[in-house]
Design a protein around this motif. Sequence first.
Motif, short mmCIF file in Angstrom:
data_model
loop_
_atom_site.label_atom_id
_atom_site.label_comp_id
_atom_site.label_asym_id
_atom_site.label_seq_id
_atom_site.Cartn_x
_atom_site.Cartn_y
_atom_site.Cartn_z
N ARG A 1 0.81 -1.22 0.00
CA ARG A 1 0.00 0.00 0.00
C ARG A 1 0.85 1.27 0.00
NH1 ARG A 1 -5.35 -0.51 1.37
NH2 ARG A 1 -5.33 1.58 2.29
N ASP A 2 2.10 1.16 0.40
CA ASP A 2 2.97 2.34 0.44
C ASP A 2 3.47 2.76 -0.94
OD1 ASP A 2 2.76 2.56 3.22
OD2 ASP A 2 4.48 1.24 3.56
N ILE A 3 3.46 1.83 -1.89
CA ILE A 3 3.95 2.14 -3.23
C ILE A 3 2.85 2.86 -4.02
CG2 ILE A 3 4.71 1.17 -5.43
CD1 ILE A 3 6.04 -1.08 -3.84
N LYS A 4 3.20 4.03 -4.56
CA LYS A 4 2.24 4.84 -5.29
C LYS A 4 2.51 4.83 -6.80
CE LYS A 4 1.73 7.94 -1.34
NZ LYS A 4 1.94 9.32 -0.82
N LEU A 5 3.78 4.66 -7.19
CA LEU A 5 4.16 4.70 -8.59
C LEU A 5 5.17 3.60 -8.88
CD1 LEU A 5 4.88 8.50 -9.21
CD2 LEU A 5 2.94 7.20 -10.11
N VAL A 6 5.25 3.18 -10.14
CA VAL A 6 6.22 2.19 -10.58
C VAL A 6 6.96 2.75 -11.79
CG1 VAL A 6 6.58 -0.20 -11.31
CG2 VAL A 6 4.61 0.38 -9.86
N VAL A 7 8.28 2.55 -11.81
CA VAL A 7 9.10 2.95 -12.96
C VAL A 7 9.85 1.73 -13.47
CG1 VAL A 7 10.94 4.45 -13.83
CG2 VAL A 7 9.38 5.29 -12.04
N ILE A 8 9.79 1.47 -14.77
CA ILE A 8 10.52 0.36 -15.38
C ILE A 8 11.62 0.93 -16.26
CG2 ILE A 8 10.39 -1.67 -16.87
CD1 ILE A 8 7.48 -1.97 -16.10
N ARG A 9 12.85 0.47 -16.02
CA ARG A 9 14.02 0.87 -16.79
C ARG A 9 14.78 -0.38 -17.20
NH1 ARG A 9 14.01 3.87 -12.12
NH2 ARG A 9 14.02 6.16 -12.23
N ALA A 10 15.92 -0.17 -17.87
CA ALA A 10 16.81 -1.29 -18.20
C ALA A 10 18.25 -0.84 -18.01
CB ALA A 10 16.59 -1.76 -19.63
N GLU A 11 19.08 -1.79 -17.63
CA GLU A 11 20.50 -1.54 -17.47
C GLU A 11 21.16 -1.47 -18.84
OE1 GLU A 11 23.21 -0.49 -14.82
OE2 GLU A 11 21.50 -1.62 -14.02
N GLY A 12 22.08 -0.52 -19.03
CA GLY A 12 22.84 -0.47 -20.27
C GLY A 12 22.21 0.36 -21.36
N GLU A 13 22.73 0.19 -22.60
CA GLU A 13 22.33 1.06 -23.70
C GLU A 13 21.04 0.64 -24.39
OE1 GLU A 13 24.78 0.84 -27.28
OE2 GLU A 13 25.80 -0.92 -26.43
N HIS A 14 20.57 -0.58 -24.15
CA HIS A 14 19.35 -1.05 -24.79
C HIS A 14 18.33 -1.48 -23.75
CE1 HIS A 14 21.13 -0.93 -28.74
NE2 HIS A 14 22.15 -1.67 -28.35
N PHE A 15 17.06 -1.11 -24.00
CA PHE A 15 15.99 -1.56 -23.10
C PHE A 15 15.91 -3.08 -23.17
CE2 PHE A 15 11.58 -2.35 -21.86
CZ PHE A 15 11.51 -1.60 -20.70
N THR A 16 15.65 -3.63 -24.35
CA THR A 16 15.74 -5.07 -24.58
C THR A 16 15.61 -5.36 -26.07
OG1 THR A 16 14.71 -7.25 -24.23
CG2 THR A 16 13.27 -5.36 -24.08
N SER A 17 16.35 -6.35 -26.52
CA SER A 17 16.23 -6.78 -27.91
C SER A 17 15.07 -7.75 -28.10
CB SER A 17 17.53 -7.47 -28.36
OG SER A 17 17.79 -8.62 -27.57
N GLY A 18 14.39 -8.09 -27.02
CA GLY A 18 13.22 -8.96 -27.12
C GLY A 18 13.40 -10.26 -26.37
N GLY A 19 12.66 -11.26 -26.78
CA GLY A 19 12.63 -12.53 -26.06
C GLY A 19 13.69 -13.52 -26.54
N ASP A 20 13.78 -14.61 -25.80
CA ASP A 20 14.68 -15.72 -26.11
C ASP A 20 14.04 -16.54 -27.23
OD1 ASP A 20 16.31 -17.96 -26.15
OD2 ASP A 20 15.42 -18.81 -24.32
#
Length: 259
Positions: A50-69
Amino acid sequence: MPLTGGEIRLERSHDGSVANLTLNHGRFNVITWETRQVMADRFAEIDADRDIKLVVIRAEGEHFTSGGDIAGFMEVDPVDLTDLGQNITAPARSPKPVISAINGYCFGVGLELVLATDIRLATPAARFALPEMKLGMIPGSGGTQRLARLIGLSRAKYHILTGERITGQQALDWGLVSILAPDADALEQETQALVEKMLGYSPIALRTAKEVLDKGIDGPLYTGIELERKAYSMLRASEDFAEGVAAFGEKRAPKFQGR
């Protein structure tokens, strides 16, 4: 063998009111079958706090993601794919507003993940794509439906049927992202500024607005307006609304409590 592993760090900031999720799996942050479930687990924890009001999604490095396996999909029983979109798209079902900050590649399931968030920020270096057609497949975690609703059916058909990439500037022009920051450092600054702004608002009003928008957009106009009207009436009885009105009259910043 399918890839395993792939970290999604969960860190809290702003006195515990912001949940920060960071993808971290090599240079391209490949999303494995295991990573999908981790995302669902992270949101189960976030939604229960209940204490969490917002969520932020990031990625480590220069690319968010190239996609799935990609190769790993051949190791998954087809019957297990029927619920494919239920884990990675957990942001769409969260009652809390979810922000995503994107730089570099955002392909395949990565794009489907950010399409399930509420507000997207990016840089000119960001590249968005649903390239599944090149594999003899289609997007399977909401990509066809959410992309069409955001950028229009004609554009969505072109980019899904051809697998062509969407640039950061096109994403801004078409409404796929709301803010285009000059570079990665500016992206983080813009993200933090947005977080600070939204933390100053009533959590219950933010949550209600997200629900009304998401549930009203796919129905007839009159249904959405009725939903809005009832939600407005409900918020009229909240302590936060009374505080907002009082603060406005007293020319001070409101102190919202989420009640």
